[in-house]
Write a protein that holds these residues in place. Structure first.
Motif, PDB file in Angstrom:
ATOM      1  N   GLY A 268     -26.120 -14.409  42.959  1.00  0.00           N
ATOM      2  CA  GLY A 268     -27.670 -14.001  43.321  1.00  0.00           C
ATOM      3  C   GLY A 268     -28.067 -14.571  44.505  1.00  0.00           C
ATOM      4  O   GLY A 268     -27.221 -15.192  45.189  1.00  0.00           O
ATOM      5  N   ARG A 269     -29.410 -14.825  44.540  1.00  0.00           N
ATOM      6  CA  ARG A 269     -29.999 -15.323  45.894  1.00  0.00           C
ATOM      7  C   ARG A 269     -31.222 -16.133  45.364  1.00  0.00           C
ATOM      8  O   ARG A 269     -31.911 -15.652  44.444  1.00  0.00           O
ATOM      9  CB  ARG A 269     -30.346 -14.259  46.561  1.00  0.00           C
ATOM     10  N   ALA A 270     -31.358 -17.246  46.115  1.00  0.00           N
ATOM     11  CA  ALA A 270     -32.495 -18.042  46.010  1.00  0.00           C
ATOM     12  C   ALA A 270     -33.324 -18.537  47.340  1.00  0.00           C
ATOM     13  O   ALA A 270     -32.533 -18.550  48.337  1.00  0.00           O
ATOM     14  CB  ALA A 270     -32.178 -19.155  45.264  1.00  0.00           C
ATOM     15  N   GLY A 271     -34.696 -18.389  47.261  1.00  0.00           N
ATOM     16  CA  GLY A 271     -35.221 -18.606  48.527  1.00  0.00           C
ATOM     17  C   GLY A 271     -36.553 -19.739  48.369  1.00  0.00           C
ATOM     18  O   GLY A 271     -36.905 -19.688  47.118  1.00  0.00           O
ATOM     19  N   VAL A 272     -37.054 -20.206  49.423  1.00  0.00           N
ATOM     20  CA  VAL A 272     -38.284 -20.802  49.351  1.00  0.00           C
ATOM     21  C   VAL A 272     -39.298 -20.443  50.362  1.00  0.00           C
ATOM     22  O   VAL A 272     -38.833 -20.136  51.546  1.00  0.00           O
ATOM     23  CB  VAL A 272     -38.023 -22.436  49.626  1.00  0.00           C
ATOM     24  N   PHE A 273     -40.535 -20.568  50.212  1.00  0.00           N
ATOM     25  CA  PHE A 273     -41.424 -20.474  51.132  1.00  0.00           C
ATOM     26  C   PHE A 273     -42.646 -21.662  51.037  1.00  0.00           C
ATOM     27  O   PHE A 273     -43.064 -21.918  49.881  1.00  0.00           O
ATOM     28  CB  PHE A 273     -42.291 -19.236  50.896  1.00  0.00           C
ATOM     29  N   THR A 274     -42.357 -22.747  51.649  1.00  0.00           N
ATOM     30  CA  THR A 274     -42.944 -23.888  51.323  1.00  0.00           C
ATOM     31  C   THR A 274     -44.387 -24.207  51.559  1.00  0.00           C
ATOM     32  O   THR A 274     -44.684 -25.320  51.074  1.00  0.00           O
ATOM     33  CB  THR A 274     -42.107 -25.107  52.074  1.00  0.00           C
TER      34      THR A 274
ATOM     35  N   PRO B 103     -33.562 -10.187  58.290  1.00  0.00           N
ATOM     36  CA  PRO B 103     -34.168  -9.161  57.414  1.00  0.00           C
ATOM     37  C   PRO B 103     -35.181  -9.836  56.210  1.00  0.00           C
ATOM     38  O   PRO B 103     -35.983  -8.739  55.720  1.00  0.00           O
ATOM     39  CB  PRO B 103     -33.280  -8.448  56.797  1.00  0.00           C
ATOM     40  N   ALA B 104     -35.322 -10.856  56.031  1.00  0.00           N
ATOM     41  CA  ALA B 104     -36.157 -11.617  55.077  1.00  0.00           C
ATOM     42  C   ALA B 104     -37.657 -11.698  55.502  1.00  0.00           C
ATOM     43  O   ALA B 104     -38.430 -12.143  54.729  1.00  0.00           O
ATOM     44  CB  ALA B 104     -35.650 -12.795  54.557  1.00  0.00           C
ATOM     45  N   ILE B 105     -37.735 -11.547  56.760  1.00  0.00           N
ATOM     46  CA  ILE B 105     -39.125 -11.830  57.507  1.00  0.00           C
ATOM     47  C   ILE B 105     -39.403 -10.591  58.378  1.00  0.00           C
ATOM     48  O   ILE B 105     -38.732 -10.016  58.948  1.00  0.00           O
ATOM     49  CB  ILE B 105     -39.308 -13.150  58.278  1.00  0.00           C
TER      50      ILE B 105
ATOM     51  N   SER C  78     -33.712 -10.013  46.555  1.00  0.00           N
ATOM     52  CA  SER C  78     -33.169  -9.181  45.363  1.00  0.00           C
ATOM     53  C   SER C  78     -31.794  -8.269  45.593  1.00  0.00           C
ATOM     54  O   SER C  78     -31.283  -7.569  44.832  1.00  0.00           O
ATOM     55  CB  SER C  78     -34.341  -7.993  45.039  1.00  0.00           C
ATOM     56  N   ASN C  79     -31.364  -8.641  46.756  1.00  0.00           N
ATOM     57  CA  ASN C  79     -30.233  -7.912  47.300  1.00  0.00           C
ATOM     58  C   ASN C  79     -30.450  -6.373  47.369  1.00  0.00           C
ATOM     59  O   ASN C  79     -29.254  -5.368  47.050  1.00  0.00           O
ATOM     60  CB  ASN C  79     -28.943  -8.414  46.339  1.00  0.00           C
ATOM     61  N   SER C  80     -31.633  -5.987  47.755  1.00  0.00           N
ATOM     62  CA  SER C  80     -31.967  -4.471  47.916  1.00  0.00           C
ATOM     63  C   SER C  80     -31.938  -3.850  49.285  1.00  0.00           C
ATOM     64  O   SER C  80     -32.355  -2.824  49.536  1.00  0.00           O
ATOM     65  CB  SER C  80     -33.068  -4.176  46.850  1.00  0.00           C
ATOM     66  N   ASP C  81     -31.667  -4.894  49.971  1.00  0.00           N
ATOM     67  CA  ASP C  81     -31.819  -4.483  51.516  1.00  0.00           C
ATOM     68  C   ASP C  81     -30.745  -3.634  51.943  1.00  0.00           C
ATOM     69  O   ASP C  81     -29.531  -3.330  51.402  1.00  0.00           O
ATOM     70  CB  ASP C  81     -31.740  -5.507  52.329  1.00  0.00           C
TER      71      ASP C  81
ATOM     72  N   HIS D  78     -42.840  -8.306  51.105  1.00  0.00           N
ATOM     73  CA  HIS D  78     -41.957  -7.396  50.862  1.00  0.00           C
ATOM     74  C   HIS D  78     -40.470  -7.719  51.439  1.00  0.00           C
ATOM     75  O   HIS D  78     -39.364  -7.415  50.624  1.00  0.00           O
ATOM     76  CB  HIS D  78     -42.512  -6.271  51.522  1.00  0.00           C
ATOM     77  N   ASN D  79     -40.316  -8.147  52.640  1.00  0.00           N
ATOM     78  CA  ASN D  79     -39.194  -8.245  53.428  1.00  0.00           C
ATOM     79  C   ASN D  79     -38.264  -9.502  52.290  1.00  0.00           C
ATOM     80  O   ASN D  79     -37.049  -9.412  52.168  1.00  0.00           O
ATOM     81  CB  ASN D  79     -39.302  -8.652  54.718  1.00  0.00           C
ATOM     82  N   LEU D  80     -38.888 -10.507  51.874  1.00  0.00           N
ATOM     83  CA  LEU D  80     -38.470 -11.669  51.542  1.00  0.00           C
ATOM     84  C   LEU D  80     -38.065 -11.362  50.150  1.00  0.00           C
ATOM     85  O   LEU D  80     -36.632 -11.600  49.822  1.00  0.00           O
ATOM     86  CB  LEU D  80     -39.248 -12.916  51.531  1.00  0.00           C
ATOM     87  N   LEU D  81     -38.708 -10.710  49.287  1.00  0.00           N
ATOM     88  CA  LEU D  81     -38.316 -10.112  48.001  1.00  0.00           C
ATOM     89  C   LEU D  81     -37.027  -9.270  47.921  1.00  0.00           C
ATOM     90  O   LEU D  81     -36.367  -9.253  47.230  1.00  0.00           O
ATOM     91  CB  LEU D  81     -39.482  -9.900  47.176  1.00  0.00           C
ATOM     92  N   THR D  82     -37.127  -8.268  48.966  1.00  0.00           N
ATOM     93  CA  THR D  82     -36.240  -7.252  49.000  1.00  0.00           C
ATOM     94  C   THR D  82     -34.753  -7.821  49.364  1.00  0.00           C
ATOM     95  O   THR D  82     -33.984  -7.750  48.571  1.00  0.00           O
ATOM     96  CB  THR D  82     -36.605  -6.273  50.291  1.00  0.00           C
ATOM     97  N   TRP D  83     -34.667  -8.932  50.363  1.00  0.00           N
ATOM     98  CA  TRP D  83     -33.370  -9.570  50.672  1.00  0.00           C
ATOM     99  C   TRP D  83     -33.198 -10.174  49.410  1.00  0.00           C
ATOM    100  O   TRP D  83     -31.825 -10.281  49.201  1.00  0.00           O
ATOM    101  CB  TRP D  83     -33.727 -10.301  51.712  1.00  0.00           C
TER     102      TRP D  83
END
Length: 246
Positions: free
Chosen positions: A207-213, A164-166, A243-246, A236-241
């Motif tokens: 919480g959650r952490a992510g990278v787009f390298t 769901p993040a992509i 943020s745990n708003s999916d 949108h998908n990456l930040l929504t996921w």
């Protein structure tokens, strides 16, 4: 939904030499316009604190950062957070802003680090996040030293799995470079580039952490990437996921 974008600005100082004579001029630039516009069109409220304003304007408490659903750190090195004018010029102790950001994530916040010359370890290792308080919460291990992988020929991202993040059902354009990292064992690596993580995410405490390298703007993100029909949906998908708003 509200995000805080930290970084994506720079000053340029030029020396013009014309025979015997020379003169200088300076320019201030804020980047990430395409990123901000894409998210705004998706309904996000984007608050941008450029690099030179971080010391003064970034919230210095978890409660202050909690006003945002996600914090995005893009192309600004660790020293900007650590060597504030008060610390560097007058040796007055201050809050460690990176420790506050890491704790915000652990307590239920979200953070995304986006690649660039002053992200991850960065050019000549000057981004300096490998031994910073952010290193333990990122889903990837950072290299010590210059981690840039320049790809002037273009390299195609490879989607490893649906997530769901992509965006789904879209062909990713090539990128012109990225920061090399190594996935941690508990990370979800969703997209790779040359077998290195491009998009990776992980749960961190509550919480959650992510990278787009790679980059969200030129030069690593070429015009074809910025014009890609999945560009806005990716963020949108990456930040929504995250943020745990999916």
């Amino acid at each position: 939904m509200r995000i805080l974008l930290l970084g994506e600005s720079w000053h340029i100082h030029l020396i013009h030499q014309k025979g015997f004579d020379s003169f200088t001029n300076s320019e201030y630039v804020e980047g990430g316009a395409e990123f901000k516009e894409a998210l705004t069109q998706q309904g996000w409220d984007v608050v941008h604190i450029p690099a030179h304003r971080i010391a003064d304007d970034m919230p210095q408490t978890v409660e202050g950062l909690s006003a945002y659903d996600c914090v995005v750190v893009s192309d600004v090195g660790a020293n900007t957070f650590l060597l504030t004018p008060g610390v560097f010029k007058t040796s007055v102790p201050e809050v460690n802003r990176l420790e506050v950001l890491a704790e915000y994530v652990r307590q239920g916040g979200a953070m995304l680090m986006v690649g660039g010359y002053l992200s991850f370890s960065g050019i000549d290792g000057k981004a300096h996040y490998a031994r910073s308080p952010l290193a333990p919460i990122l889903p990837v291990e950072l290299l010590v030293g210059d981690d840039r992988m320049e790809a002037p020929q273009g390299v195609k991202p490879v989607v490893l799995r649906e997530h769901p993040a992509i965006p789904t059902d879209t062909d990713w354009p090539a990128l012109l470079g990225y920061n090399a990292t190594i996935a941690k064992p508990d990370a979800e690596v969703v997209v790779t580039v040359e077998d290195a993580p491009l998009v990776a995410v992980a749960n961190v405490g509550q919480g959650r952490a992510g990278v787009f390298t790679s980059d969200l703007a030129p030069h690593w993100a070429p015009p074809t990437f910025l014009a890609w029909d999945g560009y806005a949906q990716l963020w949108h998908n990456l930040l929504t996921w995250l943020s745990n708003s999916d």
